[in-house]
Design a protein around this motif. Sequence first.
Motif, short mmCIF file in Angstrom:
data_model
loop_
_atom_site.label_atom_id
_atom_site.label_comp_id
_atom_site.label_asym_id
_atom_site.label_seq_id
_atom_site.Cartn_x
_atom_site.Cartn_y
_atom_site.Cartn_z
N ALA A 136 11.66 -27.83 -76.01
CA ALA A 136 10.68 -26.90 -75.46
C ALA A 136 10.86 -26.69 -73.96
O ALA A 136 10.37 -25.72 -73.41
N TRP A 178 13.82 -20.71 -77.81
CA TRP A 178 13.13 -21.66 -78.68
C TRP A 178 11.61 -21.56 -78.59
O TRP A 178 10.91 -21.58 -79.60
N THR A 179 11.12 -21.44 -77.39
CA THR A 179 9.66 -21.34 -77.25
C THR A 179 9.14 -20.00 -77.77
O THR A 179 8.08 -19.94 -78.39
N LEU A 187 10.49 -18.27 -80.18
CA LEU A 187 10.55 -18.37 -81.64
C LEU A 187 9.37 -19.16 -82.18
O LEU A 187 8.71 -18.76 -83.14
N ALA A 188 9.11 -20.28 -81.52
CA ALA A 188 8.02 -21.14 -81.98
C ALA A 188 6.69 -20.39 -81.93
O ALA A 188 5.88 -20.47 -82.86
N LEU A 236 6.19 -17.16 -82.09
CA LEU A 236 6.18 -16.15 -83.15
C LEU A 236 5.84 -16.78 -84.51
O LEU A 236 4.96 -16.31 -85.23
N VAL A 237 6.53 -17.84 -84.82
CA VAL A 237 6.34 -18.47 -86.13
C VAL A 237 4.94 -19.02 -86.26
O VAL A 237 4.26 -18.82 -87.27
N ARG A 238 4.48 -19.69 -85.23
CA ARG A 238 3.17 -20.33 -85.30
C ARG A 238 2.04 -19.31 -85.31
O ARG A 238 0.94 -19.59 -85.78
N SER A 239 2.32 -18.10 -84.78
CA SER A 239 1.28 -17.09 -84.71
C SER A 239 0.89 -16.59 -86.10
O SER A 239 -0.17 -16.00 -86.29
#
Lengths: 219, 219
Positions: free
Chosen positions: A121, A141-142, A144-145, A147-150
């Motif tokens: 991170a 990476w952040t 992407l994270a 986006l996915v977590r949203s």
Amino acid sequence: MTRKTRTRPYHHGDLKRALLEASIELIHEEGVEALTVAEVGRRVGVSSAAPYKHFADRQALLRALAVEGNRRLGEALVAAAEGSTEPREAFRLSGVAYIRWAAENPALHRIATDPAHIDYASAPPDVDAPEALKGSMETFWTDLAELVRSGAALPASHPLMEQLRGRALALGVASLFVSGAFASLGITTADAERIARAVTGEDVPATSRRSKASRTHGA
Amino acid sequence: MTRKTRTRPYHHGDLKRALLEASIELIHEEGVEALTVAEVGRRVGVSSAAPYKHFADRQALLRALAVEGNRRLGEALVAAAEGSTEPREAFRLSGVAYIRWAAENPALHRIATDPAHIDYASAPPDVDAPEALKGSMETFWTDLAELVRSGAALPASHPLMEQLRGRALALGVASLFVSGAFASLGITTADAERIARAVTGEDVPATSRRSKASRTHGA
DNA sequence: TGTACATCAGTGAACGCGCGTTCACTGATGTAC
DNA sequence: TGTACATCAGTGAACGCGCGTTCACTGATGTAC
């Protein structure tokens, strides 16, 4: 034979650096599991307690190795990406370099990409990225994270997904080298370049010199 | 309280199976490094010497775990592939299943794919592959190795390269879960399915229930 | 149906090993005056 | 330029630990007669 000049001096000079390099050699030759504080000391010709003057404990040594590994890997990627000004091609070239670097430095790659030692991170290693790799590259990476977590939709063609695809592809091929899967099939580091190019979409011509290599490892 | 019935019987019944299952639980909870013969015995409630009645040594236990892991993984892939009769789609579905299985069984995946324990060149685990996965599927690794070692040209569109691409992609994404890289970014096993689908080319819709998940792990 | 006995799955105590780490120490270096 | 002294990078002996593995043993089971 003057003793004074032959004997190792009491002070090493740059023991920290020497310990890191010996560690890298050690894991390269005998694998990550073989990395013990005592053995590293032995290799440098120093007592087993000496390393503790430079690294608080074994974990600290591993962390330092991870940092060094990421630095070297980063350099290799950047150097490769400079081969093209076209972003997609620069990205592909860095993927090829990633695979090759991992194949050539399997143990260091393992440590360098182990989140137990490094923080995905946080900011990437301190190397100047060329223009073609700038942009979302550094916060990939952040981003992407997030986006996915949203919970938002993930279109297959989303730029972050495209990039994840590229990175995962390189990581996957790299893993086959690092884990030893390819090695157990008789595919060596020397093949890394060709495989990497073909897998990233380049048509790779036949090897020039008559390859009897297929003979060495059974039918 | 009749003692006789409460006390564990001297003979376990199926200690071998119990040891394997305890091993899987153990690595799942505490990682592959935590797997020691003594601890496995402890978990089953048996002496630390008992496991040696069923496994020659620690390595034998690991090999048995690798076999069991590959069996389970193989089953998951086959089950998923049965979702389509169209070969490409079946292959894609098995890729999604691969990623999900690895995300859910990171430690076992690690052991199962470690060539120190399993032979890539030998036949795949003993599960009946559905029609859509038959063919080169089963000899993929050896076919690929032969092609690469032969020094022949590697067209980017070569069927073996296409398949390597697919496998490497799945392996790469799986590795991000297994290594803990995704975890350190707040991406969990629950996200594996969506990521796997999107990365293999499916457009994934937004999550239905309002996802405040993005809140739990920072901005 | 009852008994003798071979077989085998467990016990629990013990071992040697190499590891990570600590400790009091000493040799070398650099700096203040 | 010379000396006193603080600092620091090494030494080497020692420790406690948990591991993998071995061993002589004992309790339970199944089978031959």
